[in-house]
Design an enzyme around this catalytic site. Structure first.
Site, mmCIF file in Angstrom:
data_model
loop_
_atom_site.group_PDB
_atom_site.id
_atom_site.type_symbol
_atom_site.label_atom_id
_atom_site.label_comp_id
_atom_site.label_asym_id
_atom_site.label_seq_id
_atom_site.Cartn_x
_atom_site.Cartn_y
_atom_site.Cartn_z
ATOM 1 N N SER A 190 0.829 -1.198 0.000
ATOM 2 C CA SER A 190 0.000 0.000 0.000
ATOM 3 C C SER A 190 0.876 1.265 0.000
ATOM 4 O O SER A 190 1.653 1.470 -0.934
ATOM 5 C CB SER A 190 -0.959 -0.046 1.197
ATOM 6 O OG SER A 190 -1.935 0.954 1.095
ATOM 7 N N HIS A 299 -8.422 2.150 0.203
ATOM 8 C CA HIS A 299 -8.483 1.135 -0.864
ATOM 9 C C HIS A 299 -9.872 1.003 -1.421
ATOM 10 O O HIS A 299 -10.234 0.004 -1.945
ATOM 11 C CB HIS A 299 -7.941 -0.206 -0.385
ATOM 12 C CG HIS A 299 -6.463 -0.182 -0.132
ATOM 13 N ND1 HIS A 299 -5.550 -0.604 -1.060
ATOM 14 C CD2 HIS A 299 -5.735 0.256 0.913
ATOM 15 C CE1 HIS A 299 -4.323 -0.453 -0.600
ATOM 16 N NE2 HIS A 299 -4.408 0.087 0.609
#
Length: 299
Positions: A190, A299
């Site tokens: 991420s 996300h």
């Protein structure tokens, strides 16, 4: 490389092959200890240290031990008996075989922050202090003070959490690179992708800090603090996720955000829906449901 023979009271040991000196000395020391012991299963004693050193690679050890003309793996019994059953202590040759091992740095994402992170690193290494100073200069405020002194609640704010994690990651990578060598590969989870890009030289450190600072600010503006949440569902049985999320929604949003592994699924959405999903997941057989310390649903 061939190293001088090292003699003990009852052993001659020759070290052959490329290997880090510290590791080599440690292995030879264990070999000496093995030679001095006369037990039916020496591997169960000091030999298990060799297994610990190399077993986690799931590869054959990068060395063999030869005795009395026989070349055997380290797990072989290194002892025998003379005629009549009298034990003997053979000369040992420890042979190191080169392993072409690659190094990779994997950088973490949001949720891995903690109060005081990076402080001991900066106190111990000049290179780390310089990284934090660069970060302070690039952002125009003392990110280092926030990392070292702010409570964890402040670090949950994504506009600060993102540059803080980036700065600590690059400080750690800089120190580690100088200590063990630069990595052949970098990757990130991420937010860690930005750290990996900086470590690879593809993105300037200062530019990356300003970028993730703004990235965090825009993400927080999209969902005010307290409205959204994230959680990790651990070992939820197959086929249960859709039902858990459908039952938890109740007019709000909750959705899969990341399939980290077969045993870990991250969900994201409205706080109430995420909290309901955590309870339903545990009722459906999940081993754990863990809220993530973040201030917005990502996300």
């Amino acid at each position: 490389h061939s190293f001088p023979t090292r003699r003990s009271s009852d052993l001659d040991i020759e070290r052959i092959g490329p290997c880090a000196d510290g590791v080599q000395d440690q292995i030879v020391g264990i070999a000496v200890d093995l030679g001095r012991r006369c037990v039916p299963d020496p591997f169960a004693q000091s030999g298990n240290q060799l297994s610990f050193l190399f077993g986690h690679f799931r590869l054959p050890p990068p060395f063999k031990i030869a005795h009395n003309g026989h070349d055997r793996p380290v797990r072989s019994t290194l002892y025998g008996t003379k005629a009549g059953g009298a034990p003997f202590r053979p000369s040992l040759i420890v042979v190191f075989h080169p392993i072409d091992m690659k190094t990779a740095f994997l950088f973490p994402g949001q949720g891995s922050q903690f109060a005081g992170m990076g402080k001991s690193l900066a106190e111990s290494f000049q290179a780390a202090r310089e990284c934090f100073q660069q970060a302070d200069d690039a952002l125009g405020f003392s990110l280092s003070k926030m990392c070292f002194e702010s409570p964890e609640e402040d670090l949950k704010r994504t506009e600060f959490q993102q540059p803080a994690l980036l700065a600590v990651s690059i400080a750690a990578a800089t120190v580690l690179g100088s200590e063990v060598g630069e990595p052949q590969y970098v990757a990130g989870h991420s937010l860690g992708e930005y750290s990996a890009l900086v470590a690879a030289g593809s993105l300037d450190f200062g530019e990356a800090l300003r970028l993730v600072n703004k990235r965090g600010r825009y993400m927080q503006e999209a969902v005010p603090a307290g409205v959204g949440a994230m959680a990790a569902l651990l070992r939820l049985p197959d086929g249960k996720l859709d039902g858990v999320l459908a039952g938890a929604a109740q007019g709000e949003v909750v959705t899969p955000a990341g399939f980290n592994s077969p045993d870990q699924i991250v969900i994201s959405g409205n706080r109430g829906a995420v909290e309901r999903a955590m309870e339903l997941a545990k009722a459906a057989g999940a081993k754990r449901a863990v809220p993530l310390p973040v201030s917005a649903p990502f996300h």
